[in-house]
Design a protein around this motif. Structure first.
Motif, PDB file in Angstrom:
ATOM      1  N   CYS A 124       0.850  -1.196   0.000  1.00 45.79           N
ATOM      2  CA  CYS A 124       0.000   0.000   0.000  1.00 45.79           C
ATOM      3  C   CYS A 124       0.883   1.242   0.000  1.00 45.79           C
ATOM      4  N   VAL A 125       0.315   2.346  -0.471  1.00 41.46           N
ATOM      5  CA  VAL A 125       1.011   3.630  -0.410  1.00 41.46           C
ATOM      6  C   VAL A 125      -0.035   4.734  -0.285  1.00 41.46           C
ATOM      7  N   ASP A 126       0.337   5.819   0.383  1.00 45.52           N
ATOM      8  CA  ASP A 126      -0.577   6.955   0.546  1.00 45.52           C
ATOM      9  C   ASP A 126      -0.497   7.853  -0.696  1.00 45.52           C
ATOM     10  N   VAL A 127      -1.650   8.285  -1.171  1.00 48.73           N
ATOM     11  CA  VAL A 127      -1.729   9.098  -2.392  1.00 48.73           C
ATOM     12  C   VAL A 127      -0.933  10.407  -2.253  1.00 48.73           C
ATOM     13  N   ARG A 128      -0.841  10.930  -1.033  1.00 57.81           N
ATOM     14  CA  ARG A 128      -0.066  12.164  -0.820  1.00 57.81           C
ATOM     15  C   ARG A 128       1.423  11.912  -1.078  1.00 57.81           C
ATOM     16  N   ASP A 129       1.872  10.717  -0.716  1.00 60.59           N
ATOM     17  CA  ASP A 129       3.272  10.356  -0.975  1.00 60.59           C
ATOM     18  C   ASP A 129       3.507  10.073  -2.457  1.00 60.59           C
ATOM     19  N   VAL A 130       2.493   9.518  -3.124  1.00 59.25           N
ATOM     20  CA  VAL A 130       2.584   9.289  -4.571  1.00 59.25           C
ATOM     21  C   VAL A 130       2.728  10.639  -5.284  1.00 59.25           C
ATOM     22  N   ALA A 131       1.948  11.619  -4.850  1.00 62.03           N
ATOM     23  CA  ALA A 131       2.028  12.970  -5.438  1.00 62.03           C
ATOM     24  C   ALA A 131       3.421  13.573  -5.192  1.00 62.03           C
ATOM     25  N   ASP A 132       3.936  13.423  -3.977  1.00 61.02           N
ATOM     26  CA  ASP A 132       5.284  13.923  -3.665  1.00 61.02           C
ATOM     27  C   ASP A 132       6.331  13.314  -4.591  1.00 61.02           C
ATOM     28  N   LEU A 133       6.203  11.992  -4.808  1.00 57.15           N
ATOM     29  CA  LEU A 133       7.187  11.296  -5.638  1.00 57.15           C
ATOM     30  C   LEU A 133       7.133  11.781  -7.095  1.00 57.15           C
ATOM     31  N   HIS A 134       5.938  12.108  -7.577  1.00 57.74           N
ATOM     32  CA  HIS A 134       5.819  12.658  -8.938  1.00 57.74           C
ATOM     33  C   HIS A 134       6.574  13.990  -9.054  1.00 57.74           C
ATOM     34  N   LEU A 135       6.457  14.824  -8.033  1.00 62.07           N
ATOM     35  CA  LEU A 135       7.141  16.126  -8.090  1.00 62.07           C
ATOM     36  C   LEU A 135       8.658  15.954  -8.000  1.00 62.07           C
ATOM     37  N   LEU A 136       9.110  14.997  -7.205  1.00 60.90           N
ATOM     38  CA  LEU A 136      10.549  14.705  -7.142  1.00 60.90           C
ATOM     39  C   LEU A 136      11.044  14.160  -8.485  1.00 60.90           C
ATOM     40  N   ALA A 137      10.233  13.279  -9.094  1.00 58.83           N
ATOM     41  CA  ALA A 137      10.595  12.698 -10.401  1.00 58.83           C
ATOM     42  C   ALA A 137      10.633  13.772 -11.488  1.00 58.83           C
ATOM     43  N   MET A 138       9.827  14.801 -11.301  1.00 60.07           N
ATOM     44  CA  MET A 138       9.732  15.893 -12.280  1.00 60.07           C
ATOM     45  C   MET A 138      10.942  16.838 -12.194  1.00 60.07           C
ATOM     46  N   THR A 139      11.417  17.087 -10.989  1.00 61.43           N
ATOM     47  CA  THR A 139      12.387  18.173 -10.806  1.00 61.43           C
ATOM     48  C   THR A 139      13.820  17.722 -10.531  1.00 61.43           C
ATOM     49  N   ARG A 140      14.006  16.505 -10.046  1.00 64.24           N
ATOM     50  CA  ARG A 140      15.346  16.103  -9.623  1.00 64.24           C
ATOM     51  C   ARG A 140      16.153  15.496 -10.777  1.00 64.24           C
ATOM     52  N   THR A 141      17.406  15.928 -10.914  1.00 66.77           N
ATOM     53  CA  THR A 141      18.251  15.391 -11.984  1.00 66.77           C
ATOM     54  C   THR A 141      18.477  13.891 -11.808  1.00 66.77           C
ATOM     55  N   GLU A 142      18.513  13.432 -10.534  1.00 65.75           N
ATOM     56  CA  GLU A 142      18.749  12.003 -10.266  1.00 65.75           C
ATOM     57  C   GLU A 142      17.622  11.118 -10.800  1.00 65.75           C
ATOM     58  N   ALA A 143      16.458  11.719 -11.038  1.00 65.97           N
ATOM     59  CA  ALA A 143      15.287  10.929 -11.473  1.00 65.97           C
ATOM     60  C   ALA A 143      15.258  10.706 -12.977  1.00 65.97           C
ATOM     61  N   LEU A 144      16.104  11.415 -13.705  1.00 61.32           N
ATOM     62  CA  LEU A 144      16.077  11.324 -15.166  1.00 61.32           C
ATOM     63  C   LEU A 144      16.352   9.900 -15.644  1.00 61.32           C
ATOM     64  N   GLY A 145      15.443   9.386 -16.485  1.00 62.08           N
ATOM     65  CA  GLY A 145      15.624   8.059 -17.061  1.00 62.08           C
ATOM     66  C   GLY A 145      15.386   6.921 -16.084  1.00 62.08           C
ATOM     67  N   GLU A 146      14.764   7.236 -14.941  1.00 66.49           N
ATOM     68  CA  GLU A 146      14.564   6.207 -13.911  1.00 66.49           C
ATOM     69  C   GLU A 146      13.074   5.940 -13.681  1.00 66.49           C
ATOM     70  N   ARG A 147      12.779   4.714 -13.229  1.00 65.71           N
ATOM     71  CA  ARG A 147      11.423   4.398 -12.761  1.00 65.71           C
ATOM     72  C   ARG A 147      11.487   4.164 -11.251  1.00 65.71           C
ATOM     73  N   PHE A 148      10.397   4.510 -10.559  1.00 56.24           N
ATOM     74  CA  PHE A 148      10.382   4.435  -9.094  1.00 56.24           C
ATOM     75  C   PHE A 148       9.116   3.732  -8.599  1.00 56.24           C
ATOM     76  N   LEU A 149       9.306   2.661  -7.839  1.00 60.99           N
ATOM     77  CA  LEU A 149       8.164   2.014  -7.184  1.00 60.99           C
ATOM     78  C   LEU A 149       7.716   2.888  -6.021  1.00 60.99           C
ATOM     79  N   ALA A 150       6.439   3.253  -6.018  1.00 58.35           N
ATOM     80  CA  ALA A 150       5.878   4.058  -4.926  1.00 58.35           C
ATOM     81  C   ALA A 150       5.161   3.125  -3.962  1.00 58.35           C
ATOM     82  N   THR A 151       5.838   2.777  -2.878  1.00 57.65           N
ATOM     83  CA  THR A 151       5.260   1.867  -1.881  1.00 57.65           C
ATOM     84  C   THR A 151       5.730   2.261  -0.485  1.00 57.65           C
ATOM     85  N   SER A 152       4.874   2.013   0.501  1.00 63.21           N
ATOM     86  CA  SER A 152       5.280   2.236   1.895  1.00 63.21           C
ATOM     87  C   SER A 152       6.317   1.190   2.306  1.00 63.21           C
TER      88      SER A 152
END
Length: 341
Positions: free
Chosen positions: A221-249
């Motif tokens: 399970c994961v909280d939708v607020r944390d899923v939203a946070d992860l999208h913003l990190l994936a959008m702005t962080r250089t480390e996220a480029l070309g990466e996929r991230f499992l969103a899970t607690s």
């Protein structure tokens, strides 16, 4: 200085509304796509429920995954695209192949429009369904290195998510466009209106007594607020480029454990919640007749536990506990009167 414009597709969906909420709170301008413009007020009502009072930085545009209409206009002047829109189990076409086609073609439409407009980065909302399905023999935690086995016994939803994500990565590589993907597990957390995830429907069914017997399966399970946070990190962080991230607690809970959390936390509000489990063979027989059981039945007897190590290590992401997410789902459903049946 005014912050960038972000296009969010499928703007009325559960995850999308929480992403829009985060973006507006952080000062971004947001353009949200809707299939029907009549849903604008509904989206604003959900955002109001989430605490937004100023809509001056939010605009809507009508698009559809099955048509080219308005996609060029949708991405115009956008710095980022967060592509959330996809057929879900709740909105799925009857024909599984049609669902796959809609997801793949829709994703490529968005990617092509983003490339043509010179968008800086696309973030794709994929799913753990593109990671874990059809892997019956998989032991240990699933990671971002894993992909759903398309030759296994899998539902059209998992197939659509896997093929759409594969198509996005191929396009990004070929066309040299920045891409990151977020792969949420079962998404729980506060509901802001009538639009919520198919994972939340399990909690609703438990609270309303519509699940007298539980399937013997477990999911992260994961909280939708944390899923939203992860999208913003994936959008702005250089480390996220070309990466996929499992969103899970990082916690894998059976339906029975979820039911026990509801009973423990909600008292009399959980009086209709059952913790009785049904044998697997019964489920398999019932799934032949009950469409809503077909997808979960494909996971009987399979490990589904996922790792969140990558998002935590690379992006510093810190998700809430599964229990907090489940209780937030239940309490918001009760507050909105969605369990009064």
């Amino acid at each position: 200085m005014e912050k960038e414009l972000v296009l969010v597709t499928g703007g009325s969906g559960f995850i999308a509304v929480h992403i829009i909420l985060k973006l507006l709170n952080q000062g971004y301008r947001v353009r949200a796509t809707l299939r029907t413009m009549s849903r604008q007020d509904e989206v604003k009502a959900m955002l109001t429920q989430g605490g937004i009072t100023d809509f001056s930085k939010l605009e809507f545009i009508q698009t559809d995954l099955t048509s080219d209409r308005n996609w060029i206009e949708a991405v115009d002047r956008a710095e980022y695209v967060i592509h959330v829109a996809s057929p879900t189990p709740a909105t799925r076409p009857k024909d599984g192949d049609e669902m796959v086609k809609m997801a793949v073609e829709g994703t490529l439409r968005v990617m092509k429009a983003a490339k043509a407009a010179g968008v800086k980065r696309v973030v794709l909302t994929s799913a753990s369904g593109a990671v874990i399905a059809g892997n019956k023999a998989h032991s240990g935690l699933f990671t971002e290195e894993d992909w759903t086995n398309l030759t296994g016994n899998i539902d059209a939803y998992q197939r659509s998510k896997t093929m759409a994500e594969r198509a996005a990565w191929e396009f990004a590589k070929k066309e040299n466009i920045e891409l990151s993907a977020v792969n949420p597990v079962a998404v729980m957390g506060p509901i802001l209106g009538k639009d919520y995830s198919h994972s939340n429907q399990i909690i609703k069914a438990m609270l309303t007594g519509k699940m007298p017997y539980l399937l013997k399966i477990g999911f992260d399970c994961v909280d939708v607020r944390d899923v939203a946070d992860l999208h913003l990190l994936a959008m702005t962080r250089t480390e996220a480029l070309g990466e996929r991230f499992l969103a899970t607690s990082g916690e894998n809970l059976t339906y029975k454990q979820e039911a026990e959390i509801l009973q423990k936390s909600l008292g009399s509000a959980a009086k209709k919640v059952s913790t009785k489990e049904m044998p697997d063979f019964f489920i398999k027989v019932l799934a032949l007749f009950k469409k809503d059981l077909r997808m979960p039945a494909t996971f009987l007897g399979q490990n589904t536990a996922c790792s969140n190590a990558k998002a935590k290590k690379l992006l510093g992401w810190q998700p809430r506990s599964a229990e907090e997410a489940i209780i937030a789902t239940a309490k918001s459903m009760i507050d909105l009167g969605l369990t009064e049946e």
